[in-house]
Write a protein that holds these residues in place. Structure first.
Motif, short mmCIF file in Angstrom:
data_model
loop_
_atom_site.label_atom_id
_atom_site.label_comp_id
_atom_site.label_asym_id
_atom_site.label_seq_id
_atom_site.Cartn_x
_atom_site.Cartn_y
_atom_site.Cartn_z
N SER A 150 0.82 -1.22 0.00
CA SER A 150 0.00 0.00 0.00
C SER A 150 0.85 1.26 0.00
O SER A 150 0.57 2.20 -0.73
CB SER A 150 -0.89 0.05 1.25
OG SER A 150 -1.73 -1.03 1.28
N THR A 188 -10.19 -6.24 5.69
CA THR A 188 -10.18 -5.10 4.76
C THR A 188 -10.08 -5.58 3.31
O THR A 188 -10.78 -5.08 2.43
CB THR A 188 -9.01 -4.16 5.08
OG1 THR A 188 -9.11 -3.78 6.46
CG2 THR A 188 -9.04 -2.92 4.22
N ALA A 189 -9.20 -6.53 3.08
CA ALA A 189 -9.02 -7.02 1.71
C ALA A 189 -10.28 -7.75 1.23
O ALA A 189 -10.67 -7.62 0.07
CB ALA A 189 -7.81 -7.96 1.64
N GLU A 226 -13.40 -7.24 2.22
CA GLU A 226 -14.43 -6.24 1.93
C GLU A 226 -14.12 -5.51 0.62
O GLU A 226 -15.03 -5.22 -0.17
CB GLU A 226 -14.52 -5.22 3.07
CG GLU A 226 -15.15 -5.81 4.33
CD GLU A 226 -15.12 -4.85 5.51
OE1 GLU A 226 -15.81 -5.13 6.50
OE2 GLU A 226 -14.39 -3.83 5.45
N GLY A 227 -12.85 -5.22 0.42
CA GLY A 227 -12.45 -4.53 -0.82
C GLY A 227 -12.78 -5.37 -2.04
O GLY A 227 -13.27 -4.85 -3.05
N GLN A 228 -12.51 -6.67 -1.96
CA GLN A 228 -12.82 -7.54 -3.10
C GLN A 228 -14.33 -7.58 -3.36
O GLN A 228 -14.76 -7.56 -4.51
CB GLN A 228 -12.31 -8.96 -2.82
CG GLN A 228 -10.81 -9.11 -2.99
CD GLN A 228 -10.36 -8.86 -4.41
OE1 GLN A 228 -10.98 -9.31 -5.37
NE2 GLN A 228 -9.29 -8.09 -4.57
N GLU A 272 -16.66 -5.32 -2.43
CA GLU A 272 -17.14 -4.02 -2.92
C GLU A 272 -16.70 -3.79 -4.36
O GLU A 272 -17.46 -3.30 -5.20
CB GLU A 272 -16.60 -2.89 -2.02
CG GLU A 272 -17.29 -2.86 -0.66
CD GLU A 272 -16.54 -2.01 0.36
OE1 GLU A 272 -15.56 -1.33 -0.01
OE2 GLU A 272 -16.94 -2.04 1.54
N GLY A 273 -15.45 -4.16 -4.66
CA GLY A 273 -14.96 -3.99 -6.04
C GLY A 273 -15.73 -4.86 -7.01
O GLY A 273 -16.03 -4.45 -8.13
#
Lengths: 792, 321
Positions: free
Chosen positions: A32, A669-670, A672-674, A676-677
């Protein structure tokens, strides 16, 4: 320690996580900081001394034979150095991601198969010169009538686009499967639903354009730096095209700005760069314009899908009958897999006693289709999930109840021999039903506002490798030397999804140290052990398991050192927090990691360990039984609530509740990111994204005209992580990056129906299409009203 | 993708700018957010680009041509007194682009067409068109040599609804003319008599502008980024509950932003009730002639003219009516 290589058994970690664990927490990805500070190095950032810039000369016709390539005034462009034209060595050697359908070549000659196909290339001292020189190259074609409509490609022809198509047609792949008595299921059905669906092609539209740099090394080796998801397959293809042994070629993957399946093939431009580098003896860089990214495509297949689903009086699903006509465009790519996946992945998450599927993938003169996030499952899933919504209405049952009633149980086998183990589908359903207040809203919201359910099921790594090989699918090396840092070598390709972080987490957890000690070197085929790459949602499951095994080996070396230092048994030492190992029965006996490491290094030098993963043998014996096999599957239930403007047809998705059985969230976090993405990407296909053509010419090959949803179109997303703790997953984990895409499309379509009462069967569901459906309904109602009036 | 070679001039006064115009073919550059994209696609590239960013005269006044769209969007005076202008500016492109793009650039925005706004390779494969390298229109077989590329600025319809004027400066003289007399219905020529070496300095609102209620409705697939597929600005001067005067302007439906005087004339002095609004909206739908050269279909854009018009006019009515 046996080095774990042959064992298909899962790694059984102790149930408890270590005191220094990062598992299940929220972590920034390990790369990041370099990315957000702008210091991350992507292909575009890389320069080599004497580097040339190459530009592809692309076909200006959709179908034709190349009669002549005339460099003409290109040679006179200041800075022109070299060209690659048809006939040169290596340009006609076939390669492709699947060994069963290697139909691509560096240059497309004598036949060009789509407008944008690479015919030649130029290499110049700078990018501007390369562009001017490429524009100056004159190519003469003998034009042929292009095959643009998939249904035309089904016809017999005297001039098929590919020599190996099926029986004198332009059909690339035919799949016919049947299990159970489908005819009877429909003959005896109490209710059935379905229809004909149409899906337009979509592109991954990742942020970083495709690019690579080929560097001829002084010792005659060739290095290719490439933005790729599959360094290993690129490695294999380069060896073939360059006619060099694998060990003379090195593939390096720098940071990759997104892939989504669009960087998961070896590509012609990679071969062109390498051939030009060999020819000139100089490094050669290729960076695609956005239009070229669209032309290279390999995105989701445009598809016509026909589906019927049947149920008995009690609401049990009794049969599914599905047929897909899949537009493959010019090349094969992953198309054989796509053709299977469009059928076999509809076998979950529901019990189906009878199932029939016919799939045809055809070649047309359009940019090639390929793998894209949710590969093969997305369009089929839309057809099934919207038909289930219709079926529930016919049966007078709630869509949730229909799905729960028909849910596959855990630890079972489907009709087509998919092995089902962990399964959190029912919990997914329960979570979003309650969170969305479904029972209060469904069919009760005012006209124009609606709520809909869509579910999903996806592989967590393809169990069968693409190539017949006995080599494990993932291998991870771990090394620790006197600095105490943990170096992890892997060829798993981090393309932004966070696999480097996942590897660091798994290894740290297995050793019992802090993750900050870990550094991941997952980019270089010279140093990293084999991994098949980032596709089919395989990396966390497979490379994660390999990483755990490697870490376990290291931990054993360290606990043996603890034993030597304390005179106790090695097996009794467990991670004790703050980077120590503690005796499980005598907590006062505690060895610091540094001391254990010093002891372990003494006499032996650096600690080296290896872990591997190979999927268990699965599946039945029928033709095509390998497709869809996975060591485990993910499950989803999504609810979308939206507003339809009935005057304009605009759909505004207000909120999405997304439950996904990820096995175990290693990094919340990862995960959720996947999810949402995936929802963002799925909403693009659902509502606005579409590759449009005028004849064979792509009309909207830019990020202005290809309509990716902006943040303003993005609804609030409430992610519900469901953890079924997969018995074979690394620390219980399974996939989360692909399965989360498919459910949002039918959830939106079903919510549109709930809002305004029309069923959309063409995707994307643009305002024009929604409005057309509403107008069509009004017309039908008026006609019915007139008819009723007459009869009265 | 790299820009082609050109010489960038950055004059600090208009006089310096006009001097450069004598060096050969040139383009004026405001924010460059449209022009430079076209340059990257090798569309009508000229040897000289004269940036007006550093010319202070253009940044003067409420509607100075050199003000960025972001400044226009956030200007407290505009927001308070002429909110439709700030609102229309806020709907253009994206926040990032609005940091560079200018009011003048949006008023002078080049017309757009699917057969034109494409890469060089695309155009050459396609045979190109009137507005670029060829002499044939790809939209209409016989457009009478008039280019039908769509004018897609968002500020022009709003400023037409206010009946704004534009001030031009040239090497020898300055002049002012009504915006309604500024554009020409030809996607290539674009302006009636603006000379290439004339510069748009600013727009000016008439003295009674504050007495008008103006609203703008924009049709586009996404709420940011997209050019209008249709745009309708409505203006009403209310007088004790009566619509004493009405103006209606459109963008994106033609190669020119248009003021539709005829459509609203019968309703001047009316109460502008729902029926009147529907009549105007229907008349507008029948009037506009969108071409098949943008993302949405002409028939849909035409239908939406009615919806946009109705909503814009309804929005003009005092709250609670």
């Amino acid at each position: 320690m046996r080095d774990g290589s042959a064992s298909p058994d899962p790694v059984r970690m102790s149930q408890e996580l270590t005191p220094d664990t990062t598992i299940g927490q929220r972590l920034p990805l390990v790369d990041s900081w370099e990315k957000v500070s702008g210091r991350g190095v992507y292909i575009e950032d890389m320069r080599f001394p004497n580097m040339l810039h190459a530009r592809m000369v692309r076909a200006s016709v959709a179908h034709g034979l190349v009669r002549r390539v005339d460099l003409g005034t290109a040679r006179r462009v200041p800075g022109f150095v070299a060209a690659l034209v048809p006939g040169e060595r290596g340009t006609d050697i076939h390669f492709g991601v699947l060994p069963i359908s290697e139909d691509e070549t560096a240059l497309s000659a004598p036949r060009v198969l789509y407008q944008g196909d690479i015919v030649a290339a130029v290499a110049c001292e700078d990018e501007l010169a390369a562009r001017d020189a490429a524009l100056a190259v004159r190519v003469e074609y003998e034009e042929r009538a292009p095959v643009l409509r998939p249904k035309d490609a089904l016809q017999e022809t005297s001039d098929p686009l590919h020599a190996r198509s099926v029986g004198g047609t332009n059909i690339h792949k035919t799949v016919d499967q049947a299990f159970g008595d489908v005819e009877r299921a429909f003959a005896e059905a109490h209710a059935q639903a379905g229809g004909e669906f149409r899906f337009h092609g979509v592109n991954h539209a990742f942020t970083e354009p495709i690019g690579c740099i080929a560097v001829p090394e002084p010792d005659g080796r060739m290095t290719l730096y490439s933005a790729t998801q599959v360094p290993h397959y690129v490695h294999l293809a380069l060896a073939k095209v360059l006619e060099m042994p694998l060990h003379r070629i090195r593939v390096v993957k720098p940071l990759v700005g997104g892939g989504f399946g669009g960087k998961s093939d070896p590509f012609p431009h990679e071969m062109v760069a390498a051939l030009l580098a060999r020819k000139t003896g100089r490094p050669v860089k290729v960076i695609f314009d956005r239009e070229e990214v669209f032309l290279n495509n390999h995105g989701r297949h445009p598809t016509a899908y026909r589906l019927q689903v049947a149920a008995d009086r009690e609401g049990r699903l009794t049969g599914l009958d599905a047929h897909a006509l899949i537009d493959g465009g010019a090349w094969a790519s992953f198309g054989v897999v796509t053709t299977y996946y469009n059928g076999v992945l509809s076998q979950g998450p529901y019990r189906l006693p009878a199932f029939r599927y016919g799939g045809r993938r055809v070649y047309t003169n359009k940019p090639p289709s390929g793998a894209m996030r949710g590969h093969g499952a997305v369009n089929a899933r839309f057809a099934l999930e919207t038909s289930l919504d219709e079926l529930a209405e016919q049966l007078g049952t709630d869509p949730f109840d229909l799905r729960a009633q028909n849910a596959l149980p855990p630890n079972t086998v489907t009709l087509n021999h998919l092995r089902i183990t962990s399964n959190g589908f029912l919990e997914c359903l329960e979570r979003v039903r309650s969170a969305s207040e479904w029972d209060r809203k469904f069919r009760r919201l005012p006209y124009g506002r609606g709520i809909g359910l869509g579910c999903g099921f996806y592989i967590s790594g393809s169990a069968l490798p693409i190539h017949r090989t006995r080599t494990p699918q993932s291998t991870v090396h771990v090394k620790i030397d006197v600095d105490g840092g943990v170096t992890i070598h892997s060829m798993a390709a981090d393309i932004g999804q966070g696999s480097d972080t996942m590897l660091a987490q798994c290894v740290a957890e297995a050793i019992g140290v802090r993750m900050l000690r870990c550094r991941v070197l997952a980019k270089d085929t010279d140093t990293a052990p084999l991994d098949l790459g980032s596709y089919s949602s395989r990396v966390t499951f497979m490379a994660g398991n390999a990483a755990l095994r490697a870490g376990e080996v290291i931990r054993r070396k360290l606990t043996h050192a603890c034993a030597r230092l304390t005179g106790r048994r090695a097996e009794d030492f467990v991670p004790g927090g703050d980077e120590t190992y503690v005796h499980r029965d005598e907590p006062s006996i505690r060895v610091r990691y540094d001391d254990a490491l010093a002891e372990a290094l003494a006499d032996n030098g650096a600690l080296i360990a290896k872990g591997v993963y190979r999927a268990p043998k699965l599946g039945g014996g029928h033709k095509g039984s390998g497709a869809g096999l996975s060591p485990t599957y993910s499950y989803q239930a999504f609810v979308a609530e939206l507003e339809v403007d009935a005057e304009t047809g605009f759909v505004k998705v207000e909120k999405v509740w997304a439950a996904h059985d990820v096995g175990k969230a290693l990094n919340v976090t990862a995960v959720e990111g996947q999810i949402e993405g995936s929802i963002h990407m799925g909403l693009g296909q659902a509502l606005s994204e579409e590759m449009r053509y005028g004849g064979g010419q792509l009309l909207n090959g830019s990020l202005l005209d290809y309509k990716i949803p902006t943040p303003l179109e993005m609804p609030e997303v409430e992610v519900h992580i469901v953890e079924s703790n997969d018995p074979e997953g690394p620390l219980g984990a399974k996939e989360c990056g692909e399965g989360a895409l498919a459910p949002i499309l039918p959830a939106v379509a079903n919510a549109i129906y709930d809002a305004v009462g029309v069923r959309l069967r063409e995707v994307p569901m643009t305002p024009e299409r929604v409005l057309a459906a509403l107008e069509d309904r009004s017309r039908r109602e008026r006609r019915a009203g007139v008819a009723a009036g007459k009869s009265a | 993708m790299r820009l082609p070679d050109f010489t960038l001039h950055q004059p600090r006064t208009l006089a310096q700018a006009f001097a450069v115009t004598r060096d050969g073919p040139f383009d004026w550059l405001g924010g460059g957010t449209d022009l430079l994209c076209n340059y990257k696609w090798r569309i009508n590239v000229r040897a000289n680009v004269i940036s007006l960013r550093r010319v202070p005269e253009l940044r003067q006044g409420l509607l100075g041509a050199g003000r960025t769209l972001s400044e226009v969007e956030h200007d407290p005076v505009l927001r308070a007194r002429y909110p439709a202008i700030a609102q229309a500016a806020s709907m253009i492109a994206t926040p990032l682009i609005r940091q560079s793009a200018t009011l003048g650039g949006n008023l002078l925005l080049d017309t757009r067409c699917w057969h034109f706004n494409q890469t060089a390779e695309w155009r050459f494969a396609h045979g190109s068109c009137l507005k670029a390298e060829a002499d044939v229109c790809r939209v209409l077989p016989d457009p009478g040599n008039l280019c039908v590329a769509a004018y897609s600025g968002d500020l022009a319809p709003v400023l037409l609804a206010y009946d704004a004027r534009v001030v031009l400066a040239g090497p020898s003289a300055s002049r002012s003319l009504p915006l309604r007399e500024f554009y020409a219905a030809d996607g290539i020529r674009r302006f009636r008599d603006k000379k290439p070496d004339e510069v748009l300095v600013r727009a000016e609102l008439p003295a009674d502008a504050e007495h008008w209620t103006v609203r703008y409705q924009k049709l586009r697939l996404r709420q940011a980024f997209d050019f209008p597929e249709g745009g309708v600005a409505a203006a009403v001067r209310w007088d004790h509950g009566w619509a004493a005067d009405i103006r209606l302007a459109t963008t994106a439906y033609d190669s020119i932003p248009l003021l539709h005087e005829d459509l609203v004339a019968p309703h001047r002095g009316s109460s502008l009730d729902d029926e009147a609004i529907e009549q105007i909206a229907q008349a507008l739908e029948e009037t506009v002639r969108p071409m098949k050269n943008t993302s949405m279909s002409p028939s849909y854009r035409k239908k939406m003219a009615r919806v946009l018009c109705r909503r814009a006019l309804q929005d003009c009515r005092p709250q609670g009516v």
